[in-house]
Design a protein around this motif. Structure first.
Motif, PDB file in Angstrom:
ATOM      1  N   LYS A 143      -1.636  -1.502  -3.999  1.00 54.40           N
ATOM      2  CA  LYS A 143      -3.183  -0.661  -3.445  1.00 54.40           C
ATOM      3  C   LYS A 143      -2.735   0.873  -3.052  1.00 54.40           C
ATOM      4  CE  LYS A 143      -6.003  -4.003  -3.548  1.00 54.40           C
ATOM      5  NZ  LYS A 143      -7.218  -4.240  -4.102  1.00 54.40           N
ATOM      6  N   LYS A 144      -3.924   1.416  -3.035  1.00 48.27           N
ATOM      7  CA  LYS A 144      -3.687   2.893  -2.772  1.00 48.27           C
ATOM      8  C   LYS A 144      -4.013   3.005  -1.362  1.00 48.27           C
ATOM      9  CE  LYS A 144      -3.971   7.415  -3.951  1.00 48.27           C
ATOM     10  NZ  LYS A 144      -3.095   8.225  -5.097  1.00 48.27           N
ATOM     11  N   LYS A 145      -3.056   3.446  -0.517  1.00 48.33           N
ATOM     12  CA  LYS A 145      -3.416   3.547   0.833  1.00 48.33           C
ATOM     13  C   LYS A 145      -4.171   4.783   1.314  1.00 48.33           C
ATOM     14  CE  LYS A 145      -0.628   3.169   5.322  1.00 48.33           C
ATOM     15  NZ  LYS A 145       0.794   3.420   6.004  1.00 48.33           N
ATOM     16  N   SER A 146      -5.301   4.542   2.389  1.00 49.63           N
ATOM     17  CA  SER A 146      -6.072   5.646   2.813  1.00 49.63           C
ATOM     18  C   SER A 146      -5.235   6.576   3.413  1.00 49.63           C
ATOM     19  CB  SER A 146      -7.151   4.951   3.353  1.00 49.63           C
ATOM     20  OG  SER A 146      -7.891   6.177   4.182  1.00 49.63           O
ATOM     21  N   LEU A 147      -5.549   7.804   3.369  1.00 45.66           N
ATOM     22  CA  LEU A 147      -4.707   8.933   4.128  1.00 45.66           C
ATOM     23  C   LEU A 147      -5.566   9.191   5.222  1.00 45.66           C
ATOM     24  CD1 LEU A 147      -4.590  11.744   0.983  1.00 45.66           C
ATOM     25  CD2 LEU A 147      -2.986   9.958   1.821  1.00 45.66           C
ATOM     26  N   THR A 148      -6.509   8.535   5.779  1.00 49.08           N
ATOM     27  CA  THR A 148      -7.189   8.665   6.932  1.00 49.08           C
ATOM     28  C   THR A 148      -6.701   7.576   7.829  1.00 49.08           C
ATOM     29  OG1 THR A 148      -9.028   7.377   6.082  1.00 49.08           O
ATOM     30  CG2 THR A 148      -9.443   9.861   6.238  1.00 49.08           C
ATOM     31  N   GLU A 182      -4.227   1.306  -9.080  1.00 48.72           N
ATOM     32  CA  GLU A 182      -5.037   0.599  -8.177  1.00 48.72           C
ATOM     33  C   GLU A 182      -5.097  -0.858  -8.289  1.00 48.72           C
ATOM     34  OE1 GLU A 182      -7.008  -0.421  -4.444  1.00 48.72           O
ATOM     35  OE2 GLU A 182      -5.687   1.183  -5.044  1.00 48.72           O
ATOM     36  N   GLU A 239       0.498   5.512  -0.288  1.00 46.07           N
ATOM     37  CA  GLU A 239      -0.396   6.859  -0.453  1.00 46.07           C
ATOM     38  C   GLU A 239      -0.316   7.570  -1.644  1.00 46.07           C
ATOM     39  OE1 GLU A 239       0.912   9.341   2.723  1.00 46.07           O
ATOM     40  OE2 GLU A 239      -0.122   7.838   4.325  1.00 46.07           O
ATOM     41  N   ASP A 264      -3.674   6.511  -9.234  1.00 44.83           N
ATOM     42  CA  ASP A 264      -4.935   6.194  -9.170  1.00 44.83           C
ATOM     43  C   ASP A 264      -5.218   4.875 -10.235  1.00 44.83           C
ATOM     44  OD1 ASP A 264      -5.699   8.131  -7.236  1.00 44.83           O
ATOM     45  OD2 ASP A 264      -6.607   9.380  -8.485  1.00 44.83           O
ATOM     46  N   GLU A 277       0.634  -1.181  -0.142  1.00 43.96           N
ATOM     47  CA  GLU A 277      -0.112  -0.197  -0.121  1.00 43.96           C
ATOM     48  C   GLU A 277       0.979   1.316   0.148  1.00 43.96           C
ATOM     49  OE1 GLU A 277      -2.670  -0.538   3.461  1.00 43.96           O
ATOM     50  OE2 GLU A 277      -3.943  -1.677   2.288  1.00 43.96           O
TER      51      GLU A 277
END
Length: 409
Positions: free
Chosen positions: A404-409, A160, A153, A157, A151
């Motif tokens: 995978k795209k890591k969530s920023l939250t 993904e 950040e 896109d 993953e």
């Protein structure tokens, strides 16, 4: 000649000592004679292959590698057995000394304890002996697909879920079972990855080793292409050539061979993997290894046509390059793919519990995923084998990595 005499004498001394354990544990003469015959056969074959049957070069030929494999299996059995008997002999020595000093005339019998220790020693010695033989018979083609999800950040896109298959260290000159290699090629294609990346050591010494396998490896498929780099064995540095021109011609033949098989060989170069307006920089360097290994890799040249803020995947055969030059570089390399170590082809791995091989004393990054300063490396355990003609515990590997795209939250 003197080294051979000392080695053979040491080997036979160990064998004689191990034979005493067998005689203590078993009263059947056929067991003793079988051990003697195997002991002499193994050392005789080893001497023959490494003298009369010797081929030039530092990489073991197939007959020499098997002679070496049987020898280390026998030595492992003998040494472990002898350690148990030696501990008993030390105990007997101290006991006899104590009795003499104490003036005791009582005689002690150690027969039952010695038989017990012999049985234990032989049982434990049989484990590495059997493991090494299994590795030569089955383990070297016990292909495993290892899957990782990485993953990030800043992953573009469009990438993904992008899937990468990595293979490394083919060492085609060691292959001796076509059906098993066909199975492995099918297993790679079954992953249906977006891109296939090969991280070096196509051969042991010469490009001609790959000729019988060219058609088979040409069937490898990936919709975004197949890319490769060179490993230390690909340069032909481990044998003697008649002329420098012959060595150069061999390397050029290997480069052309990879092209004919559909690989885009990156020689200190880069490419872009494009999806719409998004892209990933793929960088490939020639071999760069710490210590006495070839240092043809030029990271500065390889990165010269990409941008600092690109998402980057680097192919570099030797993992020592990662710690020495890649991590300290002013560019951030999100993922480096390496091989080279083979995990020493012997070790113990229980996921989540233990991962051990003697090669860890030589390489800090030797198998699997490692992270430093937010940069990751995967060290592939290798597709083929070299030297010891087998694998145990460290199985031949096909790596599948999903981005995978890591969530920023």
């Amino acid at each position: 000649m003197l080294r051979w005499i000392i080695f053979v004498a040491f080997y036979l001394l160990l064998a004689f000592y191990a034979l005493q354990a067998l005689k203590t544990a078993s009263r059947y003469p056929w067991v003793h004679w079988t051990f003697i015959a195997l002991t002499l056969l193994v050392i005789g074959n080893f001497i023959f292959q490494f003298t009369v049957g010797e081929e030039p070069g530092r990489v073991l030929s197939r007959p020499k590698s098997y002679a070496f494999g049987f020898l280390i299996a026998m030595l492992a059995f003998q040494i472990i057995t002898v350690l148990f008997l030696f501990s008993e002999d030390i105990f007997r020595l101290f006991s006899a000394g104590y009795q003499k000093l104490a003036g005791s005339e009582k005689e002690f019998s150690f027969g039952e304890r010695r038989r017990f220790l012999s049985l234990i020693g032989l049982g434990i010695a049989a484990l590495p002996f059997g493991a090494l033989l299994y590795g030569m018979y089955k383990g070297k083609y016990n292909f495993k697909v290892l899957k990782y999800t990485m993953e990030y950040e800043d992953l573009p896109d469009a990438f993904e879920g992008y899937q990468i298959t990595q293979i490394s260290d083919v060492h085609s000159g060691s292959f001796d079972n076509r059906k098993k290699i066909e199975y492995a090629i099918d297993l790679i294609n079954q992953q249906k990855s977006d891109v296939l990346l090969f991280t070096g050591d196509m051969v042991n010494n010469k490009s001609e080793e790959m000729h019988p396998w060219k058609e088979l490896f040409s069937t490898l498929k990936a919709k975004d292409g197949k890319y490769s780099v060179l490993g230390n064995h690909d340069y032909g540095d481990y044998i003697t050539w008649d002329t420098p021109e012959a060595k150069t011609a061999n390397l050029e033949d290997l480069k052309n061979l990879q092209k004919e098989m559909g690989f885009d060989l990156l020689l200190n170069e880069s490419r872009y993997l494009q999806k719409g307006s998004d892209r990933i920089a793929l960088i490939g360097v020639e071999n760069w290894g710490k210590g006495g290994f070839k240092k043809a890799g030029d990271l500065q040249k390889a990165k010269s046509t990409i941008h600092k803020d690109d998402f980057k995947i680097l192919m570099s055969h030797d993992p020592s390059h990662w710690e020495e030059e890649v991590v300290p570089d002013d560019y951030h390399y999100h993922l480096t793919l390496s091989g080279h170590t083979h995990g020493m082809q012997f070790g113990i791995e229980i996921p989540g519990w233990i991962k051990w091989s003697p090669v860890k004393w030589r390489y800090k990054q030797w198998a699997g995923i490692y992270e430093e300063m937010g940069q990751f490396i995967n060290v592939n355990r290798g597709f083929g084998f070299l030297g010891y003609p087998g694998r145990f515990g460290i199985w031949p590997e096909i790596t599948v990595i999903t981005l995978k795209k890591k969530s920023l939250t």
